[in-house]
Design an enzyme around this catalytic site. Sequence first.
Site, short mmCIF file in Angstrom:
data_model
loop_
_atom_site.label_atom_id
_atom_site.label_comp_id
_atom_site.label_asym_id
_atom_site.label_seq_id
_atom_site.Cartn_x
_atom_site.Cartn_y
_atom_site.Cartn_z
N ASP A 13 -0.60 7.85 9.22
CA ASP A 13 -0.83 7.18 7.96
C ASP A 13 0.54 6.92 7.33
O ASP A 13 1.54 7.52 7.72
CB ASP A 13 -1.69 8.08 7.07
CG ASP A 13 -1.85 7.54 5.67
OD1 ASP A 13 -2.26 6.37 5.53
OD2 ASP A 13 -1.55 8.29 4.72
N ASP A 15 1.36 5.98 3.36
CA ASP A 15 1.55 6.53 2.01
C ASP A 15 1.13 8.00 1.96
O ASP A 15 -0.02 8.32 2.27
CB ASP A 15 0.73 5.73 0.99
CG ASP A 15 1.13 4.27 0.95
OD1 ASP A 15 1.94 3.90 0.09
OD2 ASP A 15 0.62 3.49 1.78
N ASP A 171 -2.71 12.34 5.37
CA ASP A 171 -2.78 13.26 4.21
C ASP A 171 -4.04 13.06 3.40
O ASP A 171 -4.11 13.47 2.24
CB ASP A 171 -1.56 13.04 3.30
CG ASP A 171 -1.64 11.73 2.53
OD1 ASP A 171 -1.89 10.67 3.16
OD2 ASP A 171 -1.48 11.76 1.29
#
Length: 229
Positions: A13, A15, A171
Amino acid sequence: MSFIPAPRAILFDLDGTLADTAPDLAAAVNQLRTERGLAPTPYEILRPTASAGARGMIGASFGLTPQDEGYEELRQGFFNNYEAAMSVHSTLFPGVANLLEGIATAGLAWGIVTNKPARFTDPLMPLIGLDHAACVVSGDTTAHAKPHPAPLLEAANRLGLPPEHCWYAGDDLRDIQAGHAAGMRTIACQWGYCGATEPTTWGADHLAATPDALLELLLAAVNRASLAA
């Protein structure tokens, strides 16, 4: 310890996983508030929602959902603000550059799968030092965004690998859901934004407290596979 198959590629991922983009995302939504004569939303409220992009930022700052009147106007304003200043404070998280270098040294490919639209992903990559990814799949590259597996399957296809030979690190709960749906091993990155729920509850195959811990995990899997060969 049970045998863990080594990955041939690691997908990330963006961001909250590789890049700390929350400061610029928060600035973009707070500019909307300032333009309306409202006080800025505290950064500590906005940061945990950064992985959810416009939906997260506008929800935390204005209390609106995509179904609410006025949301779309705010969304377009947020996009315009962010596009104009997307790399003022955004940087790679500490340890990420070493993580990516270690992955390359180990002979593994790495790529990015993000829900961020290509409108922002493509120009941001070189600005924060991620222009050497083997593949980049944005939120509008496929017909579905995460937690649907389509973006991850597209990344595996671009790498020329079966999905089960890729690991996915993120995250957010959606990252873990997407990874499982794509048949990939998953890593929850505890240094990121992580949203409203604890990464320990997501059902990820692995937890990594830091980028260095993630690199150690990957190298251990590669070394075990090498010894078993």
